[in-house]
Write an enzyme that holds these catalytic residues in place. Structure first.
Site, mmCIF file in Angstrom:
data_model
loop_
_atom_site.group_PDB
_atom_site.id
_atom_site.type_symbol
_atom_site.label_atom_id
_atom_site.label_comp_id
_atom_site.label_asym_id
_atom_site.label_seq_id
_atom_site.Cartn_x
_atom_site.Cartn_y
_atom_site.Cartn_z
ATOM 1 N N GLY A 143 44.960 17.577 -8.489
ATOM 2 C CA GLY A 143 45.236 17.648 -7.331
ATOM 3 C C GLY A 143 46.137 18.061 -7.613
ATOM 4 N N ASP A 144 46.168 19.704 -8.307
ATOM 5 C CA ASP A 144 46.820 20.997 -9.017
ATOM 6 C C ASP A 144 46.022 22.276 -9.115
ATOM 7 O OD1 ASP A 144 49.617 22.499 -8.049
ATOM 8 O OD2 ASP A 144 50.351 20.738 -8.304
ATOM 9 N N ASP A 145 47.170 22.527 -10.112
ATOM 10 C CA ASP A 145 45.834 23.982 -10.362
ATOM 11 C C ASP A 145 45.209 23.651 -11.493
ATOM 12 O OD1 ASP A 145 47.636 25.954 -8.334
ATOM 13 O OD2 ASP A 145 48.971 26.088 -9.958
ATOM 14 N N ASN B 265 44.642 22.724 -6.468
ATOM 15 C CA ASN B 265 45.086 23.719 -5.033
ATOM 16 C C ASN B 265 43.799 25.163 -5.525
ATOM 17 O OD1 ASN B 265 46.900 22.464 -4.314
ATOM 18 N ND2 ASN B 265 48.318 23.229 -5.715
#
Length: 431
Positions: free
Chosen positions: A237-239, A261
């Site tokens: 849910g991020d990098d 992301n």
């Protein structure tokens, strides 16, 4: 440059494996440890630590299939050795225990991050054979934080940390449900990850349609040289990848990102007294996949690059800024993606405010080549460099990115000193 770096990495990997294999062949007879799980509800930490203490130097440690229950922080000091991990290290699902700073390590300087499992040493191979690795029991964490505030440095543990490693190989490793960053490599050199799987997928129906798994980055690299990432599959849910300060000679190849992301260079410049350098970064054969929005709604960027401003606001891990340095010789080649918000994005205002000083961290020699995919906005390239250090030599080649139906693609360049391949920069047009 890319070809030379690939050749050097291949040669280094061969040398590491050959050297380790030779050592094991000579010494493994007296240093061979085999473990089996003690069973449900039993604590395996003691037997795991005892085996690594005995066979972690000049030996082989073999984990039979199954779940090994780990109830406290753990370091493996490996020297000229091999670990065959056919099972999973199952870190107990107890956020309140792990959030106690006494129960984790702080070997990763940046943002004061916590680690519950650290690999250190030299000339080793850890092979999980695509059947073992770590169970982070992340769902317990994601639901725990469903109505709590998260902050950098708050104690959520990195699942697998490589710290002060020289000539290490991690192969075909699986990390299920990382509660926070999946991997970090810090203060290391000549490291190869050949096959890595991370999966942060929310199963709690209470949070369906929300990104309840933030900060589950695939990896953060920091203060490390000659790091190779091959065959990665990251659900987060991020990098998907985050290349942070003082990461040099990095190769990432055959990377699949599911949600999140995108792939990040940064953030950089958070520490005013510590320059950040990223140099010779090659990323190729990248694929970004949009998931069912009920599972993970985010897929923000293809590749994005970011720094803090030149002003200082607070102090790390949550604040900062004002740091210098540079990013140079970056290649992102053969990239395909489902619809993202901004395919190529560079900005130098992270954590900033109106009236801030401009960042003094300069980007140069950036190449984006052979991209195919879809953008949710008509701005498909957005490069906004600092007025204090405009960006020279931005190269874009063979970009085939479709904007929303009925719109004309646009390309935004701010403080770009020189570019190739963006004839319509600051206007509408096509490449």
């Amino acid at each position: 440059m890319r070809g030379l770096l690939t050749v050097l990495v291949a040669a280094a990997l061969g040398a590491i494996c050959a050297r380790t294999a030779a050592v094991l062949e000579d010494r493994s007879l007296g240093k061979h440890c085999v473990l089996r799980p003690l069973g449900p509800g039993k604590d395996d930490t003691d037997q795991v630590e005892a085996a690594i203490a005995k066979c972690g130097h000049f030996g082989t440690t073999v984990f039979a299939p199954g779940q090994y229950n780990i109830t406290r922080k753990m370091t493996w000091d490996l020297v000229s050795s091999r670990v065959d991990l056919h099972g999973y290290l199952n870190f107990k699902p107890d956020p309140e225990y792990w959030l106690d700073a006494n129960n984790t390590y702080r070997v990763v300087f940046i943002q004061n991050q916590a680690s519950w499992f650290v690999l250190t040493g030299h000339d080793f191979v850890v092979d999980a054979h695509a059947s073992g690795g770590i169970n982070g029991n992340g769902q317990t964490w994601w639901s725990y934080y469903g109505n709590r505030t998260r902050q950098d440095g708050d104690g959520r543990p990195i699942s697998l940390t490589l710290s002060n490693v020289t000539r290490g190989v991690v192969r075909d490793f699986r990390i299920e449900a990382q509660p926070f960053w999946c991997n970090t490599v810090a203060d290391s050199r000549d490291v190869v990850y050949d096959g890595m799987y991370c999966n942060a997928t929310n199963q709690d129906p209470l949070y369906a349609g929300q990104n309840v798994v933030p900060n589950t980055d695939g990896i953060n690299t920091y203060r490390s040289d000659k790091v190779t990432l091959l065959r990665w599959d990251i659900t987060c849910g991020d990098d998907c990848l985050a290349i942070k300060g003082n990461s040099t000679n990095i190769l990432a190849k055959d990377i699949t990102c599911r949600g999140g992301n995108g792939i990040a260079i940064g953030s950089l410049g958070q520490y005013a007294d510590l320059p950040d350098i990223v140099d010779n970064l090659v990323m190729e054969d990248l694929k970004l996949i949009r998931l069912d929005p009920r599972v993970q709604p985010n897929l923000v960027s293809g590749v994005y690059l970011k720094t803090w401003t030149g002003s200082v606001h607070g102090s790390p891990p949550t604040g900062g800024g004002g740091g210098g340095g540079y990013v140079s010789n970056v290649v992102a080649k053969r990239v395909s993606f489902d619809p993202v918000t901004v395919p190529i994005h560079l900005y130098q205002t992270n954590g900033g405010h109106s009236g801030d000083n401009a960042s003094t961290l300069q980007f140069s020699n950036l190449t984006f080549s052979d991209w195919t995919g879809y953008s949710l906005r008509n701005t498909i390239v957005d490069i906004e460099c600092s007025v204090a250090v405009p960006c020279p030599n931005i190269r874009v080649h063979n970009i085939n990115i479709a904007p929303p139906n009925g719109t004309t693609p646009s390309y935004k360049c701010v403080n770009v000193a020189s570019e190739t391949g963006l004839p319509a920069c600051n206007a509408s047009g096509t490449l």
